[in-house]
Write an enzyme that holds these catalytic residues in place. Structure first.
Site, PDB file in Angstrom:
ATOM      1  N   HIS A 118      23.635  -7.725   8.698  1.00  0.00           N
ATOM      2  CA  HIS A 118      23.623  -6.770   7.591  1.00  0.00           C
ATOM      3  C   HIS A 118      24.982  -6.699   6.911  1.00  0.00           C
ATOM      4  CE1 HIS A 118      19.880  -5.266   9.594  1.00  0.00           C
ATOM      5  NE2 HIS A 118      19.515  -5.263   8.330  1.00  0.00           N
ATOM      6  N   ASP A 137      21.444  -2.179   1.481  1.00  0.00           N
ATOM      7  CA  ASP A 137      21.893  -1.977   2.873  1.00  0.00           C
ATOM      8  C   ASP A 137      23.350  -1.513   2.921  1.00  0.00           C
ATOM      9  OD1 ASP A 137      19.719  -2.449   4.582  1.00  0.00           O
ATOM     10  OD2 ASP A 137      19.927  -4.628   4.427  1.00  0.00           O
TER      11      ASP A 137
END
Ligand SMILES: [Zn+2]
Length: 509
Positions: free
Chosen positions: A218, A259
């Site tokens: 991420h 994200d």
């Protein structure tokens, strides 16, 4: 008037005061002024990056991904122990012990005050500098050749086999900035929305910086990859002919920020460690809410939309939120059922704004989990990265004697078995519906890659059988589905997930 999109019920459904929102990244709980000794609001406004829990709150406690206890204890506030769990707040720096951040004391040194002004990622940068640790990736002035090649790649940015890893290397780790800027320019959105290029640049730099480069998965490259995929979907004939400029700018920005400030651990981890974000968002779409609020904070801090009428920029923020919140994989079934219903009834009308918005939500969901649909060489790299992040969480859980989340135990799983489960239970159902909606060459290519990748993982599994997963305490059949889905994008999954995996506020709407 068109029907509004179904906006999730959030604790933050009121406009947040400017002075609070300018403190990007912080979160304000309703707090009494005594905690800060009735501070001067101007001082508070310097604490960039807050989100207020209570719009009347003038005295926000500054809480972020790390350092909650320390910061709170500075103002003489002992955190409540809401559970019997001894690890009330796991210091997220344990994720980065190899970089030597684990030994910071809880003193209130001047440096610590500086940390309160920074996002998690900027905190790490500043910490490195303050501790005299050189940057891991020194900035070099790139050879003309590199920028030339990167520019060349951008000419084919709509190709499904676009190699984002190569592009990231060619741009010296600036793939997210370069790609997003390129797409906005390509669509003429900078001119159309009269975006101030300096503000835009600052916004994109901050977005990229607020992704954690230490996360194996991420990080900003994942965001760039999702943005590139989103672009491919928005170019599909059905969408291309009906999307408005507003839809397109939202699609690009939502993909780039979806994200933002991801801590590299999932929602169940935040819940079981009693993280304040879990409390703030009532255990529901905790990460997605945080990504959205962080994006809104950056928009406001840079004033990117400050020249637009207030109601327009508020609408943009709201819609950005509803796109980002759709990436919560624990709500996948909800979105998928609605998608199926529309397709069965053939009643999707892309001249209808709310339908277009729904399709953008589905497109972003597809973009977010499209790794299995990429060519093997790219797909494999993503699989390894995501597994590395899962296992990293599992290691922390073991270290702190927490129950190890499904698919996070390196002793019990392999990259292949996680991928097989994820494809079977999460990716395939979604892409099957997407193909019903948009049966194009791209959709067929994606399904083709997914089939081949699945076969490849299958044969690798046969060569190297996975460690038995029978000891996993969750209900049968949940490892692949719940587990893979759960960790895939930092969330829990519905459909077959054991109830202990579901967030407490998991719902309904
Ligand atoms: Zn994502």
């Amino acid at each position: 008037m068109e029907v509004c999109y179904q906006l999730p019920v959030l604790p933050l459904d009121r406009p947040v005061p400017k002075h609070v929102l300018s403190r990007r990244g912080a979160i304000s709980f309703s707090s009494s002024s005594s905690l800060f000794g009735a501070p001067d609001p101007r001082q508070l406004s310097q604490r960039r990056g807050a989100i207020s829990y209570d719009s009347s709150d003038q005295t926000a406690l500054y809480i972020r991904m790390l350092g909650d206890v320390r910061v709170r204890s500075q103002v003489g506030f002992e955190p409540e122990r809401r559970s019997s769990h001894p690890y009330l707040c796991i210091d997220f720096r344990t994720l980065h012990t190899r970089l030597g951040y684990g030994s910071m004391s809880a003193s209130s040194s001047p440096e610590r005050r500086v940390h309160r002004l920074l996002s998690f990622q900027r905190y790490l940068h500043s910490s490195r500098l303050l501790r005299g640790i050189p940057q891991q990736i020194p900035l070099h002035i790139l050879d003309e050749d590199y920028t030339g090649q990167a520019r060349c790649m951008l000419e084919k940015v709509g190709n499904w086999n676009f190699d984002i890893f190569l592009f990231d290397r060619l741009t010296n780790g600036n793939s997210l900035i370069s790609l997003t800027l390129h797409l906005l320019n390509q669509y003429g959105l900078v001119e159309l929305f009269q975006l101030d290029i300096v503000k835009l640049w600052r916004f994109l730099v901050m977005v990229q910086e607020d992704y954690h480069s230490d996360n194996p998965y991420h990080n900003a490259v994942h965001a760039a990859d999702v943005t590139q995929a989103m672009y491919c979907y928005m170019r599909e004939p059905l969408l291309a002919k009906s999307l408005t400029s507003c839809d397109i700018i939202l699609g690009i920005l939502a993909a780039a920020t979806h994200d933002l400030d991801h801590p590299g651990v999932n929602q169940p981890f935040l819940i079981k460690t009693d993280h304040y974000l879990a409390t703030l968002y009532r255990n529901t779409s905790v990460l997605e809410n945080h990504h959205w609020k962080s994006a809104v904070g950056l928009l406001r801090e840079t004033g990117l939309f400050s020249h637009l009428p207030a109601e327009d920029s508020l609408k943009m923020e709201r819609e950005l939120g509803s796109l980002i919140l759709a990436t919560d994989i624990s709500r996948q079934n909800e979105y998928l059922s609605r998608f199926r219903r529309h397709l069965d009834q053939e009643n999707l009308s892309l001249s209808n704004g709310s339908h277009r918005h729904f399709i953008l939500q589905m497109a972003l969901k597809c973009a977010d989990i499209c790794n299995p649909c990429r060519p093997w060489e790219l797909s494999k790299q993503w699989s390894e990265k995501v597994t590395q992040e899962f296992f990293q969480q599992g290691d922390i859980e073991k270290k702190h004697k927490l129950e190890v989340s499904p698919v996070c135990d390196r002793e019990m799983n392999t990259v292949g078995n996680i991928q097989m489960g994820f494809m079977t239970y999460v990716a395939e159902p979604l892409f099957a519906e997407w193909t019903r909606f948009s049966d194009t060459r791209l959709s067929q290519t994606m399904l083709g890659h997914m089939g081949l990748n699945k076969a490849s993982w299958g044969s690798l599994q046969q060569e190297q059988p996975p460690v038995s997963v029978k000891a996993e305490p969750s209900s049968p059949g949940t490892d692949a589905e719940g587990g893979a889905a759960a960790r895939r994008d930092g969330n829990t999954a519905t459909g077959g997930t054991s109830s202990k995996e579901l967030p407490q506020g998991s719902r309904e709407s």
